[in-house]
Design a protein around this motif. Structure first.
Motif, PDB file in Angstrom:
ATOM      1  N   THR A  99      38.343 -48.425 -37.242  1.00 25.17           N
ATOM      2  CA  THR A  99      37.200 -48.504 -36.332  1.00 25.17           C
ATOM      3  C   THR A  99      36.531 -49.862 -36.528  1.00 25.17           C
ATOM      4  OG1 THR A  99      35.779 -47.466 -38.006  1.00 25.17           O
ATOM      5  CG2 THR A  99      36.820 -46.005 -36.399  1.00 25.17           C
ATOM      6  N   ASP A 100      35.413 -50.081 -35.888  1.00 19.00           N
ATOM      7  CA  ASP A 100      34.629 -51.316 -36.076  1.00 19.00           C
ATOM      8  C   ASP A 100      35.475 -52.581 -35.904  1.00 19.00           C
ATOM      9  OD1 ASP A 100      32.426 -49.736 -36.637  1.00 19.00           O
ATOM     10  OD2 ASP A 100      32.778 -49.781 -38.796  1.00 19.00           O
ATOM     11  N   GLY A 101      36.182 -52.657 -34.792  1.00 21.46           N
ATOM     12  CA  GLY A 101      36.971 -53.854 -34.522  1.00 21.46           C
ATOM     13  C   GLY A 101      38.459 -53.654 -34.643  1.00 21.46           C
ATOM     14  N   GLY A 102      38.885 -52.595 -35.313  1.00 19.15           N
ATOM     15  CA  GLY A 102      40.295 -52.273 -35.378  1.00 19.15           C
ATOM     16  C   GLY A 102      41.059 -53.000 -36.472  1.00 19.15           C
ATOM     17  N   LEU A 103      42.359 -52.755 -36.495  1.00 17.63           N
ATOM     18  CA  LEU A 103      43.244 -53.322 -37.512  1.00 17.63           C
ATOM     19  C   LEU A 103      43.522 -54.796 -37.223  1.00 17.63           C
ATOM     20  CD1 LEU A 103      45.737 -50.329 -37.580  1.00 17.63           C
ATOM     21  CD2 LEU A 103      44.126 -50.922 -39.401  1.00 17.63           C
ATOM     22  N   PRO A 104      43.779 -55.582 -38.277  1.00 20.46           N
ATOM     23  CA  PRO A 104      44.004 -57.023 -38.098  1.00 20.46           C
ATOM     24  C   PRO A 104      45.441 -57.354 -37.708  1.00 20.46           C
ATOM     25  CG  PRO A 104      44.073 -56.504 -40.417  1.00 20.46           C
ATOM     26  CD  PRO A 104      43.748 -55.213 -39.713  1.00 20.46           C
ATOM     27  N   ASP A 130      44.568 -43.661 -31.695  1.00 22.55           N
ATOM     28  CA  ASP A 130      44.635 -44.655 -30.611  1.00 22.55           C
ATOM     29  C   ASP A 130      44.921 -46.047 -31.172  1.00 22.55           C
ATOM     30  OD1 ASP A 130      44.055 -42.718 -28.722  1.00 22.55           O
ATOM     31  OD2 ASP A 130      41.940 -43.267 -28.533  1.00 22.55           O
ATOM     32  N   GLU A 131      44.271 -46.391 -32.284  1.00 21.58           N
ATOM     33  CA  GLU A 131      44.467 -47.706 -32.879  1.00 21.58           C
ATOM     34  C   GLU A 131      45.866 -47.828 -33.484  1.00 21.58           C
ATOM     35  OE1 GLU A 131      43.393 -51.645 -34.181  1.00 21.58           O
ATOM     36  OE2 GLU A 131      43.010 -50.313 -32.496  1.00 21.58           O
ATOM     37  N   LEU A 197      47.381 -32.458 -31.527  1.00 20.16           N
ATOM     38  CA  LEU A 197      46.557 -33.661 -31.648  1.00 20.16           C
ATOM     39  C   LEU A 197      47.381 -34.924 -31.475  1.00 20.16           C
ATOM     40  CD1 LEU A 197      43.929 -35.184 -32.433  1.00 20.16           C
ATOM     41  CD2 LEU A 197      44.615 -34.885 -34.830  1.00 20.16           C
ATOM     42  N   VAL A 198      48.500 -34.997 -32.163  1.00 16.77           N
ATOM     43  CA  VAL A 198      49.343 -36.191 -32.121  1.00 16.77           C
ATOM     44  C   VAL A 198      49.964 -36.369 -30.729  1.00 16.77           C
ATOM     45  CG1 VAL A 198      51.461 -37.203 -33.050  1.00 16.77           C
ATOM     46  CG2 VAL A 198      49.774 -36.209 -34.593  1.00 16.77           C
TER      47      VAL A 198
END
Length: 244
Positions: A99-104, A130-131, A197-198
């Motif tokens: 969260t907070d900007g996502g993965l790098p 989603d990410e 869920l998946v």
């Protein structure tokens, strides 16, 4: 909305505590590693990039490494303390968040994601999936493991009015169930709920297996291993899915 920041800060403080366990049992790690190695194939066909998201201290990824020889294994976690320990076991360990900007990582750059014993700790599992889907290439593999709310012993405990194992009502102490170790579980799935869920998050479930739990009392471990033949009753759920 007024409670979001205090809750998140409290969870961050909890996971930055070195006393909080960040590694899971070896039997689960080995089963998951074999599933991933079979899905990726040998590196002679081309090295693949595997992200271990929520790598903790790197134990699970280090267990998987011999099965993934030649592939690129990258540990990802947002706990600075966990990453310090992971660096001792992994060639690459980077800070990242779901969260907070996502993965790098750029979209579609990962061939596989290990997501071991993480989803049960998340406030927003939908956003996390989603990410993960974003960073996976089409057809990329998701290897997810999580405790099973409907484990064979939890069914008996609920009938007796006892809080199920793996579930927690506090970050400070265990209440109403066996055990003494607080690990910060927020959400628990049954096998059916995990599949749904998946799938709803844009993945196709390939396989669901069971795994034993290292914390089961020794006299009951043969029964726990036997329960793995029926994943819906196993202690741990191991799910292999592919990004659609």
């Amino acid at each position: 909305m007024t409670t979001t920041t205090p809750v998140c800060n409290g969870l961050r403080d909890f996971y930055e505590d070195p006393a909080v366990p960040v590694a899971s049992g070896t039997p689960r790690s080995l089963r998951q590693a074999r599933m991933l190695a079979a899905a990726l194939g040998p590196a002679t066909a081309g090295a693949k990039t595997v992200l271990d998201i929520g790598c903790g201290d790197g134990t699970a990824a280090a267990t998987a490494a011999p099965f993934l020889a030649g592939h690129r294994l990258v540990g990802v976690d947002w706990s600075q303390d966990a990453l310090r320990r992971a660096h001792a076991r992994l060639p690459y360990a980077v800070r990242g968040e779901l969260t907070d900007g996502g993965l790098p990582f750029a979209s579609g750059t990962a061939d596989a994601v290990l997501f071991s014993e993480v989803i049960e700790h998340l406030v927003d599992p939908d956003g996390a999936l989603d990410e993960i889907r974003r960073v996976l290439r089409p057809g990329g593999h998701l290897m997810l493991s999580t405790p099973n709310l409907a484990a064979w012993y939890n069914r008996a405990l609920l009938l007796a009015g006892v809080q199920p194992v793996f579930s927690e009502v506090s970050l400070r102490a265990i209440h109403g169930r066996p055990g003494t170790e607080v690990v910060g579980h927020l959400r628990l799935c049954t096998a059916r709920a995990l599949r749904e869920l998946v799938t709803a998050s844009g993945f196709e479930v390939v396989r669901l297996r069971g795994a034993p739990f290292h914390g089961v009392p020794r006299p009951l471990r043969p029964l726990d291993r036997l329960a793995c033949a029926v994943p819906s009753a196993a202690s741990l759920l191991l799910l292999h899915a592919r990004r659609t």
